[in-house]
Design an enzyme around this catalytic site. Structure first.
Site, PDB file in Angstrom:
ATOM      1  N   TRP A   7       8.327   4.630   3.453  1.00 26.85           N
ATOM      2  CA  TRP A   7       7.766   3.849   4.563  1.00 26.85           C
ATOM      3  C   TRP A   7       6.869   2.711   4.099  1.00 26.85           C
ATOM      4  CZ3 TRP A   7      10.183   5.061   8.791  1.00 26.85           C
ATOM      5  CH2 TRP A   7      10.509   6.410   9.083  1.00 26.85           C
ATOM      6  N   GLU A  40       4.589   9.608   1.903  1.00 21.04           N
ATOM      7  CA  GLU A  40       5.788  10.166   1.266  1.00 21.04           C
ATOM      8  C   GLU A  40       6.565  10.936   2.318  1.00 21.04           C
ATOM      9  OE1 GLU A  40       4.425  12.572  -1.979  1.00 21.04           O
ATOM     10  OE2 GLU A  40       3.392  10.892  -2.942  1.00 21.04           O
ATOM     11  N   PHE A  81       0.851  -1.187   0.000  1.00 26.61           N
ATOM     12  CA  PHE A  81       0.000   0.000   0.000  1.00 26.61           C
ATOM     13  C   PHE A  81       0.889   1.240   0.000  1.00 26.61           C
ATOM     14  CE2 PHE A  81      -2.480   3.110   2.558  1.00 26.61           C
ATOM     15  CZ  PHE A  81      -3.634   3.177   1.804  1.00 26.61           C
ATOM     16  N   ALA A  82       0.862   2.001  -1.078  1.00 26.79           N
ATOM     17  CA  ALA A  82       1.832   3.090  -1.240  1.00 26.79           C
ATOM     18  C   ALA A  82       1.146   4.447  -1.222  1.00 26.79           C
ATOM     19  CB  ALA A  82       2.606   2.885  -2.546  1.00 26.79           C
ATOM     20  N   GLY A 120      -7.277  -1.449   7.050  1.00 30.12           N
ATOM     21  CA  GLY A 120      -5.973  -1.427   7.727  1.00 30.12           C
ATOM     22  C   GLY A 120      -6.120  -1.217   9.233  1.00 30.12           C
ATOM     23  N   GLU A 159      -1.292   3.703  10.180  1.00 28.98           N
ATOM     24  CA  GLU A 159      -2.756   3.727   9.915  1.00 28.98           C
ATOM     25  C   GLU A 159      -3.432   4.883  10.649  1.00 28.98           C
ATOM     26  OE1 GLU A 159      -3.633   1.496   7.686  1.00 28.98           O
ATOM     27  OE2 GLU A 159      -1.734   0.435   7.875  1.00 28.98           O
ATOM     28  N   ILE A 163       8.823  -5.657  34.251  1.00 31.48           N
ATOM     29  CA  ILE A 163       8.797  -6.900  35.021  1.00 31.48           C
ATOM     30  C   ILE A 163      10.005  -7.785  34.707  1.00 31.48           C
ATOM     31  CG2 ILE A 163       7.505  -9.089  35.289  1.00 31.48           C
ATOM     32  CD1 ILE A 163       4.940  -7.443  35.358  1.00 31.48           C
ATOM     33  N   GLN A 209       3.008  -7.589  45.326  1.00 34.63           N
ATOM     34  CA  GLN A 209       1.749  -6.970  44.899  1.00 34.63           C
ATOM     35  C   GLN A 209       1.926  -5.887  43.833  1.00 34.63           C
ATOM     36  OE1 GLN A 209      -0.055  -5.975  48.666  1.00 34.63           O
ATOM     37  NE2 GLN A 209      -1.122  -7.941  48.741  1.00 34.63           N
ATOM     38  N   GLY A 225       2.479  12.504   5.440  1.00 35.53           N
ATOM     39  CA  GLY A 225       2.251  11.419   6.399  1.00 35.53           C
ATOM     40  C   GLY A 225       0.834  11.494   6.914  1.00 35.53           C
TER      41      GLY A 225
HETATM   42  C1  LIG Z   1       6.824   0.919  10.466  1.00 33.52           C
HETATM   43  C2  LIG Z   1       6.016   1.759   9.535  1.00 33.52           C
HETATM   44  C3  LIG Z   1       5.312   1.173   8.499  1.00 33.52           C
HETATM   45  C4  LIG Z   1       4.588   1.957   7.610  1.00 33.52           C
HETATM   46  N1  LIG Z   1       3.952   1.369   6.539  1.00 33.52           N
HETATM   47  C5  LIG Z   1       3.321   2.155   5.615  1.00 33.52           C
HETATM   48  C6  LIG Z   1       2.748   1.571   4.432  1.00 33.52           C
HETATM   49  O1  LIG Z   1       2.775   0.346   4.229  1.00 33.52           O
HETATM   50  N2  LIG Z   1       2.177   2.403   3.521  1.00 33.52           N
HETATM   51  C7  LIG Z   1       2.115   3.764   3.698  1.00 33.52           C
HETATM   52  O2  LIG Z   1       1.574   4.436   2.831  1.00 33.52           O
HETATM   53  N3  LIG Z   1       2.653   4.335   4.811  1.00 33.52           N
HETATM   54  C8  LIG Z   1       3.251   3.569   5.768  1.00 33.52           C
HETATM   55  N4  LIG Z   1       3.816   4.134   6.895  1.00 33.52           N
HETATM   56  C9  LIG Z   1       3.750   5.596   7.075  1.00 33.52           C
HETATM   57  C10 LIG Z   1       2.776   5.987   8.171  1.00 33.52           C
HETATM   58  O3  LIG Z   1       1.471   5.864   7.693  1.00 33.52           O
HETATM   59  C11 LIG Z   1       3.138   7.419   8.624  1.00 33.52           C
HETATM   60  O4  LIG Z   1       4.375   7.335   9.298  1.00 33.52           O
HETATM   61  C12 LIG Z   1       2.070   7.986   9.513  1.00 33.52           C
HETATM   62  O5  LIG Z   1       0.899   8.290   8.785  1.00 33.52           O
HETATM   63  C13 LIG Z   1       2.553   9.275  10.204  1.00 33.52           C
HETATM   64  O6  LIG Z   1       3.088  10.162   9.290  1.00 33.52           O
HETATM   65  P1  LIG Z   1       4.532  10.825   9.542  1.00 33.52           P
HETATM   66  O7  LIG Z   1       5.456   9.745   9.936  1.00 33.52           O
HETATM   67  O8  LIG Z   1       4.861  11.631   8.360  1.00 33.52           O
HETATM   68  O9  LIG Z   1       4.312  11.741  10.810  1.00 33.52           O
HETATM   69  P2  LIG Z   1       3.713  13.231  10.777  1.00 33.52           P
HETATM   70  O10 LIG Z   1       2.430  13.250  10.031  1.00 33.52           O
HETATM   71  O11 LIG Z   1       4.764  14.193  10.391  1.00 33.52           O
HETATM   72  O12 LIG Z   1       3.365  13.434  12.317  1.00 33.52           O
HETATM   73  C14 LIG Z   1       4.355  13.753  13.280  1.00 33.52           C
HETATM   74  C15 LIG Z   1       3.647  13.981  14.622  1.00 33.52           C
HETATM   75  O13 LIG Z   1       2.743  15.105  14.504  1.00 33.52           O
HETATM   76  C16 LIG Z   1       1.442  14.693  14.886  1.00 33.52           C
HETATM   77  N5  LIG Z   1       0.457  15.415  14.058  1.00 33.52           N
HETATM   78  C17 LIG Z   1       0.452  15.548  12.715  1.00 33.52           C
HETATM   79  N6  LIG Z   1      -0.614  16.277  12.332  1.00 33.52           N
HETATM   80  C18 LIG Z   1      -1.294  16.573  13.459  1.00 33.52           C
HETATM   81  C19 LIG Z   1      -2.494  17.294  13.727  1.00 33.52           C
HETATM   82  N7  LIG Z   1      -3.243  17.834  12.743  1.00 33.52           N
HETATM   83  N8  LIG Z   1      -2.895  17.418  15.020  1.00 33.52           N
HETATM   84  C20 LIG Z   1      -2.195  16.841  16.020  1.00 33.52           C
HETATM   85  N9  LIG Z   1      -1.046  16.157  15.837  1.00 33.52           N
HETATM   86  C21 LIG Z   1      -0.615  16.017  14.566  1.00 33.52           C
HETATM   87  C22 LIG Z   1       1.393  13.196  14.635  1.00 33.52           C
HETATM   88  O14 LIG Z   1       0.388  12.559  15.420  1.00 33.52           O
HETATM   89  C23 LIG Z   1       2.799  12.791  15.056  1.00 33.52           C
HETATM   90  O15 LIG Z   1       2.848  12.660  16.457  1.00 33.52           O
HETATM   91  C24 LIG Z   1       4.537   3.372   7.789  1.00 33.52           C
HETATM   92  C25 LIG Z   1       5.230   3.950   8.859  1.00 33.52           C
HETATM   93  C26 LIG Z   1       5.974   3.174   9.706  1.00 33.52           C
HETATM   94  C27 LIG Z   1       6.735   3.840  10.824  1.00 33.52           C
END
Ligand SMILES: Cc1cc2nc3c(=O)[nH]c(=O)nc-3n(C[C@H](O)[C@H](O)[C@H](O)COP(=O)(O)OP(=O)(O)OC[C@H]3O[C@@H](n4cnc5c(N)ncnc54)[C@H](O)[C@@H]3O)c2cc1C
Length: 386
Positions: free
Chosen positions: A152, A123, A119-120, A235, A357, A331, A272, A127
């Site tokens: 990613w 970028e 699933f692409a 997803g 997701e 633990i 505990q 994100g």
């Molecule tokens: C192990 C892994 C597997 C992945 N697999 C895929 C895949 O198969 N296909 C694919 O398409 N993508 C994939 N991804 C990408 C993934 O979907 C993105 O990393 C994710 O959507 C977050 O985007 P970002 O990393 O650019 O973070 P960012 O969007 O830059 O976010 C950074 C931080 O800012 C916060 N933030 C952003 N906008 C807001 C807002 N409006 N309000 C509050 N907080 C906000 C976020 O919650 C986060 O804490 C993968 C990522 C990882 C790490």
């Protein structure tokens, strides 16, 4: 207690116990689930379990699919990721939104594992705000041309059918099914990851990739609003169950260690403060699974409310996975920080679920919008005292 007597669930339990759980640490350390394991996921019918029977899939119901995802996730998160991307994000989405020709062309191959789907969407600069994709499509006479780079992408390094999202110059998004063998498409593995090390993550470059019109997936201009959102529902359903899987796995490890390790003259499970963490773990796993069972029944019934309920469940179970795995690290003490023991890997894999997701914050925003509508008291003459 959730119940399914489907034989594929027994297959998943056995495969998880005999092949995945004993080797999950090795797949992580060697940075890749081996091809033989991926092949067995396909030939055993597990990877195609959720796809319709008429296209060679197992046709399992939503609850059975969730339970299969949990069992595989208990054994190995990196292997479970194949079910999330290949079977749910790509396979289920084609089964739901594909044209008859696309279903006939791709589903039997995905069901047998002759094609591995990925699933692409994401970028470098797109994100959480996936609508900002910079990968461009251009429409020519009888084909489209794709240019850009995805990042990613889980299983990019081994997949050979990509569900790709791209925008035109005027900003409308389309989804496309793109075969790996198209000229101009190349992938680069991503290394140095904190977790998901075994899930063959990669970047995909599209350099003037020419694709025929029939590879357009979904209606023109509806790539993000319709196709991506439908795929992300599948997803998130998968990740919701994956959260239960990691929480359960961490709970099993912490209980087993608590009954083994002695300090101050007794097993640490007798102390505990350790018991408090076990009690929280049991409660979290039971609550998370109950929520997952609920969304499974809603998904099976095509209930429109399943989408929001799945967001809520994904938020909850990804957090309990982190919390229970974090307590497992505690633990296990020093051994909790050592790769020779399972707790640190489970913690690392749990953290992934709060990012993919839709991050925890993105889920919270969607759920808050829903909550602000749903829980506003109406019909009362006077709301509060003056
Ligand atoms: C192990 C892994 C597997 C992945 N697999 C895929 C895949 O198969 N296909 C694919 O398409 N993508 C994939 N991804 C990408 C993934 O979907 C993105 O990393 C994710 O959507 C977050 O985007 P970002 O990393 O650019 O973070 P960012 O969007 O830059 O976010 C950074 C931080 O800012 C916060 N933030 C952003 N906008 C807001 C807002 N409006 N309000 C509050 N907080 C906000 C976020 O919650 C986060 O804490 C993968 C990522 C990882 C790490």
């Amino acid at each position: 207690m959730a119940n399914s007597t489907h034989p594929l669930l027994d297959t998943a339990k056995q495969f998880s116990k005999e092949v995945l759980r004993p080797n999950a640490a090795q797949f992580d350390a060697e940075q890749g689930v081996p091809e033989s394991v991926l092949r067995e996921m396909c030939t055993s019918g597990l990877a195609g379990a959720v796809l319709p029977e008429e296209y060679g899939g197992g046709g399992v119901d939503a609850l059975t699919w969730g339970l299969i995802t949990e069992e595989i996730g208990v054994g190995c998160s990196n292997t479970r990721a194949l079910l999330t991307v290949h079977s749910s994000l790509v396979g289920e989405t084609i089964a739901r939104l594909g044209t008859d020709t696309q279903k006939q062309d791709w589903l039997p191959q995905l069901a047998k594992g002759e094609r591995i789907g990925a699933f692409a969407l994401s970028e470098k600069d797109a994100g959480s705000d996936a609508s900002a994709v910079a990968t461009r499509f251009e429409e020519k006479d009888d084909h489209f041309v794709l240019n850009g780079k995805k990042k990613w992408i889980t299983y990019a390094a081994v997949a050979n059918l990509f569900l790709v999202f791209a925008a035109s110059e005027d900003g409308s998004t389309n989804a496309f099914l793109v075969e790996r063998e198209r000229e101009g498409l190349s992938t680069t593995p991503m290394t140095g990851l904190f977790a998901s090390r075994g899930a063959h993550l990669g970047e995909i470059t599209f350099d003037n990739v020419k694709i025929p019109k029939e590879n357009l997936f979904g209606r023109p201009g509806m790539g993000f609003t319709f196709v991506a959102n439908q795929a992300l529902f599948y997803g998130r359903f998968s990740i919701a169950w994956a959260g239960v899987a990691i929480a359960r796995s961490a709970l099993e490890e912490m209980v087993t260690w608590s009954r083994t390790r002695k300090q101050f003259g007794s097993k640490i499970g007798q102390h505990q403060l350790v018991q408090a963490m076990i009690a929280d773990g049991v409660t979290s796993v039971h609550a998370g699974r109950a929520m997952c069972e609920k969304i499974s029944h809603m998904k099976q019934a095509n209930d429109d409310a399943a989408v929001m309920e799945t967001n809520i469940t994904k938020l909850f179970t990804s957090r309990i996975a982190t919390e229970v795995a974090n307590n497992a690290v505690q633990i296990f003490g020093g051994n909790g920080l050592w790769q020779a023991y399972p707790a640190e890997r489970l913690y690392r894999e749990a953290r992934v679920l709060e990012i993919i997701e839709g991050t925890t914050q993105i889920q919270q925003m969607m759920i808050a919008n829903y909550g602000l509508r749903q829980y506003f008291k109406t019909g009362l003459k006077k709301l509060y005292p003056e």
